[in-house]
Design a protein around this motif. Structure first.
Motif, PDB file in Angstrom:
ATOM      1  N   VAL A   1       0.942  -1.200  -0.032  1.00  0.00           N
ATOM      2  CA  VAL A   1       0.031   0.014   0.139  1.00  0.00           C
ATOM      3  C   VAL A   1       0.852   1.334  -0.073  1.00  0.00           C
ATOM      4  O   VAL A   1       1.869   1.245   0.699  1.00  0.00           O
ATOM      5  CB  VAL A   1      -0.949  -0.054   1.168  1.00  0.00           C
ATOM      6  N   THR A   2       0.335   2.210  -0.836  1.00  0.00           N
ATOM      7  CA  THR A   2       0.997   3.564  -0.652  1.00  0.00           C
ATOM      8  C   THR A   2       0.126   4.725  -0.825  1.00  0.00           C
ATOM      9  O   THR A   2      -0.916   4.535  -1.599  1.00  0.00           O
ATOM     10  CB  THR A   2       2.091   3.715  -1.986  1.00  0.00           C
ATOM     11  N   VAL A   3       0.609   5.460   0.263  1.00  0.00           N
ATOM     12  CA  VAL A   3      -0.351   6.747   0.313  1.00  0.00           C
ATOM     13  C   VAL A   3       0.476   7.758  -0.264  1.00  0.00           C
ATOM     14  O   VAL A   3       1.470   8.130   0.027  1.00  0.00           O
ATOM     15  CB  VAL A   3      -0.878   7.075   1.788  1.00  0.00           C
ATOM     16  N   ILE A   4      -0.302   8.595  -1.259  1.00  0.00           N
ATOM     17  CA  ILE A   4       0.274   9.799  -2.070  1.00  0.00           C
ATOM     18  C   ILE A   4      -0.331  11.057  -1.570  1.00  0.00           C
ATOM     19  O   ILE A   4      -1.376  11.432  -1.825  1.00  0.00           O
ATOM     20  CB  ILE A   4       0.331   9.750  -3.563  1.00  0.00           C
ATOM     21  N   GLY A   5       0.509  11.876  -1.133  1.00  0.00           N
ATOM     22  CA  GLY A   5      -0.017  13.209  -0.508  1.00  0.00           C
ATOM     23  C   GLY A   5       0.834  14.247  -0.903  1.00  0.00           C
ATOM     24  O   GLY A   5       1.655  14.128  -2.098  1.00  0.00           O
ATOM     25  N   GLU A   6       0.880  15.495  -0.435  1.00  0.00           N
ATOM     26  CA  GLU A   6       1.468  16.813  -0.823  1.00  0.00           C
ATOM     27  C   GLU A   6       3.139  16.357  -0.793  1.00  0.00           C
ATOM     28  O   GLU A   6       3.870  16.631  -1.616  1.00  0.00           O
ATOM     29  CB  GLU A   6       1.174  17.811   0.009  1.00  0.00           C
ATOM     30  N   ASP A   7       3.586  15.660   0.392  1.00  0.00           N
ATOM     31  CA  ASP A   7       5.005  15.503   0.664  1.00  0.00           C
ATOM     32  C   ASP A   7       5.569  14.418  -0.413  1.00  0.00           C
ATOM     33  O   ASP A   7       6.709  14.864  -1.109  1.00  0.00           O
ATOM     34  CB  ASP A   7       5.140  14.847   1.936  1.00  0.00           C
ATOM     35  N   GLU A   8       4.673  13.330  -0.842  1.00  0.00           N
ATOM     36  CA  GLU A   8       5.106  12.710  -1.799  1.00  0.00           C
ATOM     37  C   GLU A   8       5.274  13.036  -3.264  1.00  0.00           C
ATOM     38  O   GLU A   8       6.209  12.947  -4.092  1.00  0.00           O
ATOM     39  CB  GLU A   8       4.389  11.250  -2.125  1.00  0.00           C
ATOM     40  N   ILE A   9       4.320  14.051  -3.504  1.00  0.00           N
ATOM     41  CA  ILE A   9       4.442  14.794  -4.772  1.00  0.00           C
ATOM     42  C   ILE A   9       5.625  15.812  -5.005  1.00  0.00           C
ATOM     43  O   ILE A   9       6.316  15.901  -5.859  1.00  0.00           O
ATOM     44  CB  ILE A   9       3.100  15.639  -5.025  1.00  0.00           C
ATOM     45  N   LYS A  10       5.762  16.338  -3.842  1.00  0.00           N
ATOM     46  CA  LYS A  10       6.863  17.444  -3.536  1.00  0.00           C
ATOM     47  C   LYS A  10       8.200  16.806  -3.831  1.00  0.00           C
ATOM     48  O   LYS A  10       9.037  17.282  -4.459  1.00  0.00           O
ATOM     49  CB  LYS A  10       6.795  18.208  -2.444  1.00  0.00           C
ATOM     50  N   ASN A  11       8.332  15.765  -2.950  1.00  0.00           N
ATOM     51  CA  ASN A  11       9.566  15.001  -3.134  1.00  0.00           C
ATOM     52  C   ASN A  11       9.694  13.941  -4.281  1.00  0.00           C
ATOM     53  O   ASN A  11      10.869  13.379  -4.372  1.00  0.00           O
ATOM     54  CB  ASN A  11      10.023  14.139  -1.834  1.00  0.00           C
ATOM     55  N   LYS A  12       8.597  13.680  -4.949  1.00  0.00           N
ATOM     56  CA  LYS A  12       8.595  12.815  -6.142  1.00  0.00           C
ATOM     57  C   LYS A  12       9.120  11.367  -5.361  1.00  0.00           C
ATOM     58  O   LYS A  12      10.199  10.665  -5.987  1.00  0.00           O
ATOM     59  CB  LYS A  12       9.313  13.197  -7.259  1.00  0.00           C
ATOM     60  N   GLN A  13       8.628  10.908  -4.410  1.00  0.00           N
ATOM     61  CA  GLN A  13       9.098   9.808  -3.781  1.00  0.00           C
ATOM     62  C   GLN A  13       7.878   9.190  -3.196  1.00  0.00           C
ATOM     63  O   GLN A  13       6.857   9.442  -2.594  1.00  0.00           O
ATOM     64  CB  GLN A  13       9.934  10.215  -2.473  1.00  0.00           C
ATOM     65  N   LEU A  14       7.974   7.772  -3.513  1.00  0.00           N
ATOM     66  CA  LEU A  14       6.776   6.824  -2.828  1.00  0.00           C
ATOM     67  C   LEU A  14       7.170   6.212  -1.470  1.00  0.00           C
ATOM     68  O   LEU A  14       8.427   5.836  -1.514  1.00  0.00           O
ATOM     69  CB  LEU A  14       6.351   5.941  -3.875  1.00  0.00           C
ATOM     70  N   ASN A  15       6.312   6.258  -0.460  1.00  0.00           N
ATOM     71  CA  ASN A  15       6.674   5.194   0.609  1.00  0.00           C
ATOM     72  C   ASN A  15       5.588   4.150   0.553  1.00  0.00           C
ATOM     73  O   ASN A  15       4.329   4.378   0.889  1.00  0.00           O
ATOM     74  CB  ASN A  15       6.215   6.342   1.807  1.00  0.00           C
ATOM     75  N   ILE A  16       6.157   2.916   0.206  1.00  0.00           N
ATOM     76  CA  ILE A  16       5.277   1.820   0.032  1.00  0.00           C
ATOM     77  C   ILE A  16       5.649   0.861   1.251  1.00  0.00           C
ATOM     78  O   ILE A  16       6.747   0.475   1.470  1.00  0.00           O
ATOM     79  CB  ILE A  16       5.862   1.210  -1.187  1.00  0.00           C
ATOM     80  N   LYS A  17       4.256   0.514   1.527  1.00  0.00           N
ATOM     81  CA  LYS A  17       4.292  -0.393   2.913  1.00  0.00           C
ATOM     82  C   LYS A  17       4.292  -1.770   2.510  1.00  0.00           C
ATOM     83  O   LYS A  17       3.156  -2.048   1.907  1.00  0.00           O
ATOM     84  CB  LYS A  17       3.260   0.253   4.145  1.00  0.00           C
ATOM     85  N   ASN A  18       4.823  -2.881   3.277  1.00  0.00           N
ATOM     86  CA  ASN A  18       4.650  -4.083   3.033  1.00  0.00           C
ATOM     87  C   ASN A  18       3.722  -4.366   4.270  1.00  0.00           C
ATOM     88  O   ASN A  18       3.969  -4.443   5.361  1.00  0.00           O
ATOM     89  CB  ASN A  18       6.061  -4.959   3.096  1.00  0.00           C
TER      90      ASN A  18
END
Length: 430
Positions: A391-408
């Motif tokens: 699962v990954t949640v995409i918010g302002e930080d993810e868009i700004k940093n162009k980075q995904l935080n993907i949870k196992n």
């Protein structure tokens, strides 16, 4: 109006259909590896075609769904895939024989409904027309083991020869007109035992000495058949023994030790002219046959009736018992529905979610996007319920940093991937 399925028909929800698709894909790929090619025949047929003398016979016609079109033509729904196969051979004179085909499709029978028997169901048939002898039977046995092994099913085959079975019945002194009812009864020997078979045959007043002789023949080892019947004058029996010996030599050469000669096996139907076989699950997840087949040299020949000979042999794979085994073997039936669940945290993240999902899908990742603005907690609960691994949640930080935080979801660990490292994520989950 009561909303319900027609009796004897059923719907398949995603969890079940994914298992069915998996089975069909494995079977189709294996069939094609053995030289069998896909066909699709019409569900609608002319009734006269299905009712022809050498199609299914009088008994099956009681179960045919009949209908008329606007032109008042008498039509029907196909009840099996063998008649459509015969139709293909008859209508396409340019076909080069031997012709190998497989077909997976729905058939319809208006018969009694019980466990394992519906009115609308799939058949999965593999047939070849234009080859005599036991060579192709041996290859079909090998293909059968390949299919079931690929499905993760530990299988064995019981096999026999209808010429041999008819021959030993005659050799036992039983009258020729009683061969068919005797075959139908001895085919149940494994289920009802010798006493049950004798009880079934009591009305035919067959001398006990003849039945004693017949049951004695069922105990003869395959290696002793030629010696035991060397003085027989029954040509049908001799032909059967020759075919059994030939096929057994092929099976030995292939090392197919799980193909077991079973001298009372008949497969019931009178259409079979030579080798017959049934496939069973060694682990007894289901007790019914999970496949079966046989040689039927007369059906297409008499069906077409153009003076040519059309020897044929084929088998059916039981999709219902196969899928039942797969369902029971895999407790994680939801796995495989999705690989990644993307949750856009706000409106701005929706376009980014669509863009990333498209990139991932092109790389073979099954992605679903949250589109109903569920709360984050509810999203994670739903992911767990559906066994979605990431699962990954995409918010302002993810868009700004162009980075995904993907949870196992299984381990609870999280991994960071830049938008440019999507391929790394793809490689890690495959």
């Amino acid at each position: 109006m009561k909303i319900q399925n027609v009796k004897g028909s059923m719907d398949y929800l995603p969890e079940e259909q994914i298992i069915r698709n998996k089975a069909i894909n494995i079977l189709s790929n294996t069939f094609e590896a053995y030289g069998y090619l896909p066909v699709e025949t019409t569900t609608l047929c002319y009734y006269d075609l299905l009712a022809s003398k050498y199609a299914g016979g009088a008994e099956i016609l009681k179960e045919v769904y009949k209908l008329n079109d606007q032109g008042e033509r008498n039509l029907a729904l196909r009840y099996d895939l063998t008649v459509p196969f015969s139709k293909i051979i008859a209508m396409n004179k340019g076909l080069n024989l031997p012709f190998r085909r497989y077909e997976i499709g729905k058939v319809f029978r208006d018969g009694p409904v019980k466990v394992g028997r519906n009115r609308e169901f799939y058949q999965c048939d593999v047939d070849v027309c234009g080859i005599n002898g036991q060579y192709v039977e041996a290859e079909l046995f090998a293909m059968s083991f390949t299919c079931y092994n690929s499905l993760g099913i530990n299988s064995y085959i019981e096999w026999n020869n209808r010429k041999f079975l008819s021959g030993i019945i005659l050799e036992s002194g039983i009258q020729e007109e009683l061969v068919s009812p005797v075959i139908l009864s001895v085919d149940k020997l494994a289920k009802i035992g010798e006493d049950g078979v004798r009880k079934e045959l009591a009305d035919y007043q067959i001398p006990e000495c003849c039945l004693d002789k017949l049951f004695g023949y069922f105990k003869i080892n395959i290696e002793d058949l030629e010696e035991t019947f060397k003085d027989s004058t029954c040509e049908l029996l001799k032909e059967g023994i020759t075919e059994i010996t030939e096929l057994n030599n092929y099976l030995k050469g292939l090392g197919l030790n799980d193909a077991i000669f079973t001298p009372y096996l008949a497969r019931g139907l009178e259409i079979y002219t030579g080798t017959v076989w049934e496939v069973f699950d060694k682990d007894k997840n289901v007790t019914c046959a999970i496949g079966g087949g046989g040689r039927y040299d007369n059906i297409i020949t008499k069906f077409i009736s153009d003076g040519e000979s059309y020897p044929a042999v084929g088998m059916s794979f039981g999709l219902v018992p196969i899928c039942e085994i797969l369902k029971n073997k895999n407790n994680d039936t939801n796995k495989g529905l999705y690989d990644l669940y993307i949750v856009p945290f706000n409106k701005d993240a929706e376009i980014t979610s669509l863009q990333l999902a498209n990139i991932l899908r092109k790389n073979g990742v099954k992605v679903i996007i949250e589109m109903n603005n569920k709360k984050i907690k509810k999203c994670f609960e739903w992911a767990n319920k559906k066994n979605i691994p990431y699962v990954t949640v995409i918010g302002e930080d993810e868009i700004k940093n162009k980075q995904l935080n993907i949870k196992n979801m299984e381990t609870g660990e999280s991994y960071k991937y830049s938008f440019n490292e999507i391929e790394t994520f793809v490689n890690n989950i495959k």
